[in-house]
Design an enzyme around this catalytic site. Structure first.
Site, PDB file in Angstrom:
ATOM      1  N   CYS A 281       4.684  -6.889  -3.446  1.00  0.00           N
ATOM      2  CA  CYS A 281       6.149  -6.992  -3.377  1.00  0.00           C
ATOM      3  C   CYS A 281       6.814  -5.638  -3.582  1.00  0.00           C
ATOM      4  O   CYS A 281       7.389  -5.075  -2.667  1.00  0.00           O
ATOM      5  CB  CYS A 281       6.639  -7.965  -4.440  1.00  0.00           C
ATOM      6  SG  CYS A 281       5.678  -9.441  -4.484  1.00  0.00           S
TER       7      CYS A 281
HETATM    8  N1  SAJ Z   1       5.336  -1.917 -13.096  1.00  0.00           N
HETATM    9  C1  SAJ Z   1       5.474  -0.696 -13.733  1.00  0.00           C
HETATM   10  N2  SAJ Z   1       6.457  -0.559 -14.676  1.00  0.00           N
HETATM   11  C2  SAJ Z   1       7.297  -1.596 -14.994  1.00  0.00           C
HETATM   12  C3  SAJ Z   1       7.137  -2.833 -14.326  1.00  0.00           C
HETATM   13  C4  SAJ Z   1       6.150  -2.972 -13.377  1.00  0.00           C
HETATM   14  O1  SAJ Z   1       4.737   0.255 -13.462  1.00  0.00           O
HETATM   15  O2  SAJ Z   1       8.146  -1.417 -15.878  1.00  0.00           O
HETATM   16  C5  SAJ Z   1       4.305  -2.061 -12.055  1.00  0.00           C
HETATM   17  C6  SAJ Z   1       3.327  -3.178 -12.376  1.00  0.00           C
HETATM   18  O3  SAJ Z   1       2.262  -2.683 -13.158  1.00  0.00           O
HETATM   19  C7  SAJ Z   1       2.863  -3.585 -10.988  1.00  0.00           C
HETATM   20  C8  SAJ Z   1       4.101  -3.363 -10.117  1.00  0.00           C
HETATM   21  O4  SAJ Z   1       4.933  -2.454 -10.849  1.00  0.00           O
HETATM   22  O5  SAJ Z   1       1.830  -2.751 -10.541  1.00  0.00           O
HETATM   23  C9  SAJ Z   1       4.886  -4.649  -9.821  1.00  0.00           C
HETATM   24  O6  SAJ Z   1       5.132  -5.246 -11.035  1.00  0.00           O
HETATM   25  P1  SAJ Z   1       6.111  -6.541 -11.189  1.00  0.00           P
HETATM   26  O7  SAJ Z   1       6.262  -6.803 -12.643  1.00  0.00           O
HETATM   27  O8  SAJ Z   1       7.345  -6.376 -10.404  1.00  0.00           O
HETATM   28  O9  SAJ Z   1       5.213  -7.723 -10.654  1.00  0.00           O
HETATM   29  P2  SAJ Z   1       5.038  -8.492  -9.257  1.00  0.00           P
HETATM   30  O10 SAJ Z   1       5.148  -7.590  -8.103  1.00  0.00           O
HETATM   31  O11 SAJ Z   1       3.838  -9.344  -9.391  1.00  0.00           O
HETATM   32  O12 SAJ Z   1       6.201  -9.551  -9.245  1.00  0.00           O
HETATM   33  C10 SAJ Z   1       7.412  -9.186  -8.811  1.00  0.00           C
HETATM   34  C11 SAJ Z   1       8.363 -10.033  -9.635  1.00  0.00           C
HETATM   35  N3  SAJ Z   1       8.345  -9.505 -10.985  1.00  0.00           N
HETATM   36  C12 SAJ Z   1       9.324  -9.560 -11.878  1.00  0.00           C
HETATM   37  O13 SAJ Z   1      10.443  -9.888 -11.574  1.00  0.00           O
HETATM   38  C13 SAJ Z   1       8.975  -9.222 -13.293  1.00  0.00           C
HETATM   39  C14 SAJ Z   1       9.579 -10.029  -8.897  1.00  0.00           C
HETATM   40  O14 SAJ Z   1       9.962  -8.688  -8.742  1.00  0.00           O
HETATM   41  C15 SAJ Z   1       9.388 -10.773  -7.616  1.00  0.00           C
HETATM   42  O15 SAJ Z   1       9.740 -12.130  -7.832  1.00  0.00           O
HETATM   43  C16 SAJ Z   1       7.973 -10.741  -7.107  1.00  0.00           C
HETATM   44  O16 SAJ Z   1       7.478  -9.487  -7.406  1.00  0.00           O
HETATM   45  C17 SAJ Z   1       7.993 -11.002  -5.621  1.00  0.00           C
HETATM   46  O17 SAJ Z   1       7.273 -11.888  -5.211  1.00  0.00           O
HETATM   47  O18 SAJ Z   1       8.772 -10.364  -4.930  1.00  0.00           O
END
Ligand code: SAJ
Length: 444
Positions: A281
């Site tokens: 995502c």
């Molecule tokens: N990450 C960081 N720092 C942060 C947060 C995340 O480095 O502060 C990294 C994570 O380790 C990961 C990536 O970013 O590698 C994505 O992390 P994420 O927490 O956004 O997780 P996803 O992609 O599994 O889920 C996201 C959803 N997450 C949250 O809202 C917390 C949301 O953005 C969407 O509903 C989903 O993608 C989607 O399906 O679009």
């Protein structure tokens, strides 16, 4: 008169079926979005037919075996046994379906342009078999305009007319894999129809299983809502990643700075640096908007810059590894590096787009011998690599010149890891609660 009657009966019949739960729901794509969605619909009594192109997955579903961590097998098995969920690998059932929800991947091509091949191909299959009185809704994340500009023409090529014969909407998925607090059922759902009739039908459909349905005036607006949500995350993650690069030069501990900044009780939201941004995502969806904006001669600077900074992080990790080993008088090409965690985020087994995979590639290119341990990822094949997780024994840790923590799984004993390691590069601040042997830890 007959047209008016047909039109009224089409919509009313469908609304009645949705309200009394006799509608049959089709879910195209039983992945981390489609399968939890299918289960929620079946749990309230809808008959659900999952159309899953992977026959092995379809077989697993029909035997009540869940391959998605957010769906428990015993719950799935019960619904399968009740005949409320079945999976097929073809589109023959489309005429039986009253609502068809598309949850297929929307990846990027190598040069960061939208790849809608899955959306287009399933829409073609639906168009061949559709009938009057159906709701079709796209949940896959995509650029604003996909539903109206790509899906609608394919469906209307069947001769049926939207708003009269069928109803079309976009309702972006909002699944946070592994999030036990916010599930498909209690996460607010945005819905945008291509017209008022579609809006009413789609809203009724989602209200059967979602506590709060938020309507917007068009499918396009709903598409933009979702891409904005993911862009918001990508940009804020890039901001703290950029701060990390600066703190490295200023010899400051970015984790200490951020932890203190997040004590501000208002006007800020915690994001943390990492070895890069993975998943299907955040590293992908914002570039759908970037691409669409270019059509309108508009440059989305924040998206481009965020992507560039986030994609730089694996290279920064390799640079930090090289400097650390240099400080030990060791050349990268003569060392054995143990990577702890290859999943793209904690407590999950998904390694798609994981920065850890790129870090392994970069370190191997530099001549290092790299092994990994990840309790959630038994083995993986990606980026030309084919590796298996090694048991995290004292010997494995002690025989490594450097341990790199790339994913902060909760199940790892970081006290033990640090006590046995020569040195640890912690890219996630996973060792924040380790009090002893702090001199063996370097934070990103
Ligand atoms: N990450 C960081 N720092 C942060 C947060 C995340 O480095 O502060 C990294 C994570 O380790 C990961 C990536 O970013 O590698 C994505 O992390 P994420 O927490 O956004 O997780 P996803 O992609 O599994 O889920 C996201 C959803 N997450 C949250 O809202 C917390 C949301 O953005 C969407 O509903 C989903 O993608 C989607 O399906 O679009």
């Amino acid at each position: 008169m007959s047209f008016l009657l047909t039109n009224v009966s089409n919509k009313q019949v469908l609304l009645d079926k949705l309200l009394n739960r006799t509608a049959t729901v089709g879910v195209v794509g039983l992945g981390y979005v489609g399968l939890p969605f299918a289960v929620e619909k079946a749990k309230v009594g809808f008959r659900v037919i999952g159309i899953e192109q992977n026959p092995l997955r379809a077989k697993q579903i029909n035997s009540g075996e869940s391959y998605i961590s957010d769906v428990k097998s015993e719950e799935l098995r019960k619904l399968v046994d009740q005949g409320l969920i079945q999976a097929v690998s073809n589109f023959r059932h489309v005429p039986l379906l009253d609502a068809i929800i598309i949850c297929v991947p929307t990846p990027l091509t190598k040069n960061l342009t939208p790849d809608l091949q899955y959306v287009e191909s399933v829409t073609q299959e639906i168009a061949k078999r559709m009938r009057p009185g159906q709701l079709i809704c796209l949940e896959s994340t995509t650029y604003p305009g996909t539903t109206e500009e790509i899906i609608l023409p394919i469906l209307e090529a069947s001769g049926f007319r939207v708003e009269e014969d069928f109803y079309l909407a976009h309702s972006p998925e909002r699944v946070d894999p592994g999030n036990m607090r916010y599930t498909t059922k209690n996460t607010n759902k945005v819905v945008g129809g291509v017209g008022p009739e579609s809006q009413q039908v789609a809203e009724t459909f989602y209200k059967q299983t979602v506590e709060h349905v938020i309507t917007v005036n068009s499918a396009k607006a709903a598409e933009l809502v979702k891409v904005f949500e993911n862009t918001f995350r990508a940009v804020n993650i890039a901001l703290v990643n950029e701060l990390t690069l600066l703190c490295d030069r200023m010899n400051l501990n970015v984790w200490e700075v951020l932890e203190a900044a997040f004590t501000k009780p208002f006007g800020i939201m915690p994001f943390f640096p990492g070895p890069g941004v993975g998943g299907h995502c955040i590293p992908i969806d914002p570039h759908y908007l970037e691409w669409k904006a270019k059509e309108l001669n508009f440059t989305t600077h924040f998206i481009s810059l965020a992507g560039e900074i986030n994609r730089r992080m694996p290279w920064f990790v390799r640079d930090k590894v090289t400097r650390l080993l240099n400080g030990m008088g060791k050349a990268v090409s003569q060392t054995k590096i143990l990577l702890v965690g290859v999943a793209y985020k904690k407590d999950l087994g998904d390694h798609r787009e994981s920065p850890a995979v790129e870090i392994i590639q970069l370190l191997k290119e530099a001549g290092a011998s790299v092994i990994y341990h990840d309790p959630y990822v038994e083995s993986f094949e990606a980026g030309g690599l084919s590796l298996s997780s090694q048991p995290l024994t004292d010997e494995l840790i002690m025989s490594s010149d450097l341990v790199v923590i790339a994913t902060d799984h909760s199940s790892i004993d970081y006290n033990l890891l640090v006590s046995k390691a020569g040195h640890v590069l912690d890219t996630r601040n996973a060792t924040r609660n380790v009090s002893e042997n702090r001199e063996r830890i370097t934070l990103l």
